[in-house]
Design a protein around this motif. Structure first.
Motif, PDB file in Angstrom:
ATOM      1  N   TYR A  98      41.577   5.382  63.366  1.00  8.55           N
ATOM      2  CA  TYR A  98      40.577   6.478  63.217  1.00  8.55           C
ATOM      3  C   TYR A  98      40.859   7.702  63.886  1.00  8.55           C
ATOM      4  O   TYR A  98      40.201   8.798  63.829  1.00  8.55           O
ATOM      5  CB  TYR A  98      39.279   6.273  63.941  1.00  8.55           C
ATOM      6  CG  TYR A  98      38.567   4.927  63.582  1.00  8.55           C
ATOM      7  CD1 TYR A  98      38.046   4.909  62.292  1.00  8.55           C
ATOM      8  CD2 TYR A  98      38.302   3.735  64.345  1.00  8.55           C
ATOM      9  CE1 TYR A  98      37.238   3.731  61.932  1.00  8.55           C
ATOM     10  CE2 TYR A  98      37.721   2.801  64.009  1.00  8.55           C
ATOM     11  CZ  TYR A  98      37.429   2.676  62.748  1.00  8.55           C
ATOM     12  OH  TYR A  98      36.678   1.445  62.205  1.00  8.55           O
ATOM     13  N   VAL A  99      42.406   7.847  63.829  1.00  7.64           N
ATOM     14  CA  VAL A  99      43.043   9.212  64.305  1.00  7.64           C
ATOM     15  C   VAL A  99      43.871   9.552  63.252  1.00  7.64           C
ATOM     16  O   VAL A  99      44.811   8.921  62.615  1.00  7.64           O
ATOM     17  CB  VAL A  99      43.853   8.934  65.405  1.00  7.64           C
ATOM     18  CG1 VAL A  99      44.453  10.146  65.893  1.00  7.64           C
ATOM     19  CG2 VAL A  99      42.891   8.591  66.671  1.00  7.64           C
ATOM     20  N   GLN A 100      43.658  10.931  62.837  1.00  9.09           N
ATOM     21  CA  GLN A 100      44.483  11.418  61.776  1.00  9.09           C
ATOM     22  C   GLN A 100      44.994  12.739  62.290  1.00  9.09           C
ATOM     23  O   GLN A 100      44.837  13.509  63.067  1.00  9.09           O
ATOM     24  CB  GLN A 100      43.382  12.153  60.546  1.00  9.09           C
ATOM     25  CG  GLN A 100      42.738  10.895  60.092  1.00  9.09           C
ATOM     26  CD  GLN A 100      41.505  11.485  58.823  1.00  9.09           C
ATOM     27  OE1 GLN A 100      42.260  11.715  57.612  1.00  9.09           O
ATOM     28  NE2 GLN A 100      40.503  11.671  58.890  1.00  9.09           N
ATOM     29  N   VAL A 101      46.586  12.584  61.625  1.00  8.44           N
ATOM     30  CA  VAL A 101      47.319  14.041  61.971  1.00  8.44           C
ATOM     31  C   VAL A 101      47.608  14.566  60.657  1.00  8.44           C
ATOM     32  O   VAL A 101      48.399  13.839  59.675  1.00  8.44           O
ATOM     33  CB  VAL A 101      48.704  13.195  62.711  1.00  8.44           C
ATOM     34  CG1 VAL A 101      49.779  14.388  62.944  1.00  8.44           C
ATOM     35  CG2 VAL A 101      48.367  12.562  63.881  1.00  8.44           C
ATOM     36  N   ARG A 102      47.600  15.789  60.692  1.00  7.76           N
ATOM     37  CA  ARG A 102      47.949  16.729  59.372  1.00  7.76           C
ATOM     38  C   ARG A 102      48.488  17.865  59.993  1.00  7.76           C
ATOM     39  O   ARG A 102      48.430  18.536  61.011  1.00  7.76           O
ATOM     40  CB  ARG A 102      46.757  17.200  58.665  1.00  7.76           C
ATOM     41  CG  ARG A 102      45.769  16.039  58.232  1.00  7.76           C
ATOM     42  CD  ARG A 102      46.543  15.271  56.988  1.00  7.76           C
ATOM     43  NE  ARG A 102      45.579  14.727  56.208  1.00  7.76           N
ATOM     44  CZ  ARG A 102      45.189  13.336  56.345  1.00  7.76           C
ATOM     45  NH1 ARG A 102      45.785  12.603  57.373  1.00  7.76           N
ATOM     46  NH2 ARG A 102      44.442  12.654  55.591  1.00  7.76           N
ATOM     47  N   ASP A 103      49.538  18.295  59.168  1.00  5.00           N
ATOM     48  CA  ASP A 103      50.195  19.762  59.350  1.00  5.00           C
ATOM     49  C   ASP A 103      49.260  20.742  58.323  1.00  5.00           C
ATOM     50  O   ASP A 103      48.422  20.110  57.692  1.00  5.00           O
ATOM     51  CB  ASP A 103      51.603  19.574  59.027  1.00  5.00           C
ATOM     52  CG  ASP A 103      51.809  19.160  57.627  1.00  5.00           C
ATOM     53  OD1 ASP A 103      50.806  19.171  56.774  1.00  5.00           O
ATOM     54  OD2 ASP A 103      53.068  19.067  57.203  1.00  5.00           O
ATOM     55  N   VAL A 104      49.570  21.778  58.621  1.00  7.09           N
ATOM     56  CA  VAL A 104      48.613  22.897  57.777  1.00  7.09           C
ATOM     57  C   VAL A 104      48.768  22.633  56.276  1.00  7.09           C
ATOM     58  O   VAL A 104      47.719  22.612  55.476  1.00  7.09           O
ATOM     59  CB  VAL A 104      49.092  24.429  58.152  1.00  7.09           C
ATOM     60  CG1 VAL A 104      48.318  25.561  57.263  1.00  7.09           C
ATOM     61  CG2 VAL A 104      48.635  24.565  59.535  1.00  7.09           C
ATOM     62  N   GLN A 105      49.878  22.107  55.836  1.00 13.27           N
ATOM     63  CA  GLN A 105      49.959  21.994  54.309  1.00 13.27           C
ATOM     64  C   GLN A 105      49.425  20.776  53.958  1.00 13.27           C
ATOM     65  O   GLN A 105      48.807  20.770  52.695  1.00 13.27           O
ATOM     66  CB  GLN A 105      51.692  21.859  54.045  1.00 13.27           C
ATOM     67  CG  GLN A 105      52.395  23.239  54.310  1.00 13.27           C
ATOM     68  CD  GLN A 105      53.704  22.978  53.700  1.00 13.27           C
ATOM     69  OE1 GLN A 105      54.280  21.826  53.712  1.00 13.27           O
ATOM     70  NE2 GLN A 105      54.599  24.092  53.627  1.00 13.27           N
ATOM     71  N   GLY A 106      49.208  19.825  54.762  1.00 13.25           N
ATOM     72  CA  GLY A 106      48.541  18.564  54.309  1.00 13.25           C
ATOM     73  C   GLY A 106      47.090  18.501  54.753  1.00 13.25           C
ATOM     74  O   GLY A 106      46.535  17.595  54.561  1.00 13.25           O
ATOM     75  N   LEU A 107      46.468  19.768  54.858  1.00 13.07           N
ATOM     76  CA  LEU A 107      45.173  19.737  55.444  1.00 13.07           C
ATOM     77  C   LEU A 107      44.100  19.636  54.254  1.00 13.07           C
ATOM     78  O   LEU A 107      44.574  20.385  53.219  1.00 13.07           O
ATOM     79  CB  LEU A 107      44.760  20.978  56.137  1.00 13.07           C
ATOM     80  CG  LEU A 107      43.476  21.114  57.080  1.00 13.07           C
ATOM     81  CD1 LEU A 107      43.395  19.758  57.981  1.00 13.07           C
ATOM     82  CD2 LEU A 107      43.165  22.330  57.620  1.00 13.07           C
ATOM     83  N   ASP A 108      43.111  18.657  54.311  1.00 14.47           N
ATOM     84  CA  ASP A 108      42.272  18.734  53.062  1.00 14.47           C
ATOM     85  C   ASP A 108      40.863  18.664  53.642  1.00 14.47           C
ATOM     86  O   ASP A 108      40.373  18.434  54.864  1.00 14.47           O
ATOM     87  CB  ASP A 108      42.567  17.397  52.273  1.00 14.47           C
ATOM     88  CG  ASP A 108      42.502  16.272  53.160  1.00 14.47           C
ATOM     89  OD1 ASP A 108      41.331  15.678  53.329  1.00 14.47           O
ATOM     90  OD2 ASP A 108      43.428  15.698  53.607  1.00 14.47           O
ATOM     91  N   PRO A 109      39.827  19.033  52.621  1.00 13.79           N
ATOM     92  CA  PRO A 109      38.399  18.949  53.055  1.00 13.79           C
ATOM     93  C   PRO A 109      37.710  17.630  53.385  1.00 13.79           C
ATOM     94  O   PRO A 109      36.958  17.658  54.437  1.00 13.79           O
ATOM     95  CB  PRO A 109      37.570  19.612  51.831  1.00 13.79           C
ATOM     96  CG  PRO A 109      38.556  19.216  50.551  1.00 13.79           C
ATOM     97  CD  PRO A 109      39.887  19.391  51.258  1.00 13.79           C
ATOM     98  N   VAL A 110      38.327  16.545  53.018  1.00 17.57           N
ATOM     99  CA  VAL A 110      37.815  15.250  53.365  1.00 17.57           C
ATOM    100  C   VAL A 110      38.253  14.930  54.671  1.00 17.57           C
ATOM    101  O   VAL A 110      37.260  14.423  55.559  1.00 17.57           O
ATOM    102  CB  VAL A 110      38.322  14.231  52.348  1.00 17.57           C
ATOM    103  CG1 VAL A 110      37.925  12.904  52.804  1.00 17.57           C
ATOM    104  CG2 VAL A 110      37.969  14.500  50.679  1.00 17.57           C
ATOM    105  N   ALA A 111      39.494  15.213  55.190  1.00 22.15           N
ATOM    106  CA  ALA A 111      39.814  15.062  56.502  1.00 22.15           C
ATOM    107  C   ALA A 111      39.130  15.762  57.573  1.00 22.15           C
ATOM    108  O   ALA A 111      38.883  15.418  58.666  1.00 22.15           O
ATOM    109  CB  ALA A 111      41.449  15.289  56.627  1.00 22.15           C
TER     110      ALA A 111
ATOM    111  N   THR B  27      35.964  15.512  65.885  1.00 25.90           N
ATOM    112  CA  THR B  27      36.446  16.752  66.457  1.00 25.90           C
ATOM    113  C   THR B  27      37.853  17.146  65.825  1.00 25.90           C
ATOM    114  O   THR B  27      38.640  16.075  65.621  1.00 25.90           O
ATOM    115  CB  THR B  27      36.595  16.560  67.848  1.00 25.90           C
ATOM    116  OG1 THR B  27      35.460  16.006  68.578  1.00 25.90           O
ATOM    117  CG2 THR B  27      37.132  17.820  68.745  1.00 25.90           C
ATOM    118  N   VAL B  28      37.942  18.293  65.678  1.00 25.25           N
ATOM    119  CA  VAL B  28      39.264  18.811  65.051  1.00 25.25           C
ATOM    120  C   VAL B  28      40.122  19.568  66.177  1.00 25.25           C
ATOM    121  O   VAL B  28      39.724  20.647  66.448  1.00 25.25           O
ATOM    122  CB  VAL B  28      38.913  19.754  63.807  1.00 25.25           C
ATOM    123  CG1 VAL B  28      40.429  20.311  63.441  1.00 25.25           C
ATOM    124  CG2 VAL B  28      38.130  19.119  62.654  1.00 25.25           C
TER     125      VAL B  28
END
Length: 206
Positions: A171-184, A190-191
């Motif tokens: 249940y923990v997601q890691v994204r960089d700015v380029q991989g950020l999406d609306p579903v995440a 909490t972001v």
């Protein structure tokens, strides 16, 4: 507007970050966000389901029995009413893609970020990373930050240590700015976002 910056250990700090109202204080549009989220999820659907019609199944088209004296009259056994026959309205490969232009996508992302900020679910930190690849270390750090059960960690460029440490946490997601999406964004409790990532997102969506 100003966003408060917390320390990486979860304690509130005195520093603030000046950001654009157009990105982090935008009016929330439920219809727009719903449309963009659905379009994003549909773009990931394979659409490869395929079934055979009665003309495509393997089988003889010879009449199965004589016309009279054998009960109900019927022709080939490839008809949909027989086991092994074709499907009446057979599914065929298709694309689920929906057209969303760049302006709509960026507006929806800004609306989601603004709503997260209003709900207190957007937490800006000065930095967030782990020194070694260790899941227990990341769990302890997230516990200090008080980010709930489904956190989303957004950094300018996610390090390999951070990504690998979160890989075993479902249940923990890691994204960089380029991989950020609306579903995440909408699925996170909490972001947790770094200050550098905030500025990069602001440049992208402004």
């Amino acid at each position: 507007m100003e966003l408060a910056i917390s320390a990486s250990n979860g304690k509130a700090g005195k520093e603030t970050l000046s950001v654009s109202d157009a990105v982090f204080d935008r009016e929330f549009s439920r219809d727009l966000v719903h449309q963009v989220v659905v379009a994003y999820r549909n773009a990931g659907r394979a659409g490869t389901k395929a079934q055979k019609t009665r003309s495509e199944v393997s089988g003889t088209t010879k009449k199965s029995k004589r016309q009279k004296g054998g009960g109900a009259r019927h022709g080939a056994l490839t008809a949909p009413i027989f086991v092994g026959g074709g499907v009446t309205f057979a599914a065929k490969p298709r694309s689920f893609e929906q057209k969303i232009n760049r302006k709509m996508y960026r507006a929806a992302m800004a609306a989601i970020l603004s709503e997260l900020n209003r709900q207190g679910r957007l937490k800006v930190v000065d930095a967030f990373d782990v020194e070694v690849t260790k899941t227990s270390g990341l769990v302890a750090k997230l516990k200090e930050s008080e980010v709930g059960q489904r956190p989303l960690i957004v950094t300018e460029e996610a390090s390999e240590h951070l990504y690998l440490s979160a890989r075993n946490l479902p249940y923990v997601q890691v994204r960089d700015v380029q991989g950020l999406d609306p579903v995440a964004l909408v699925s996170a409790d909490t972001v947790l976002i770094t200050a550098d990532a905030v500025k990069k997102i602001e440049e992208w969506l402004a």
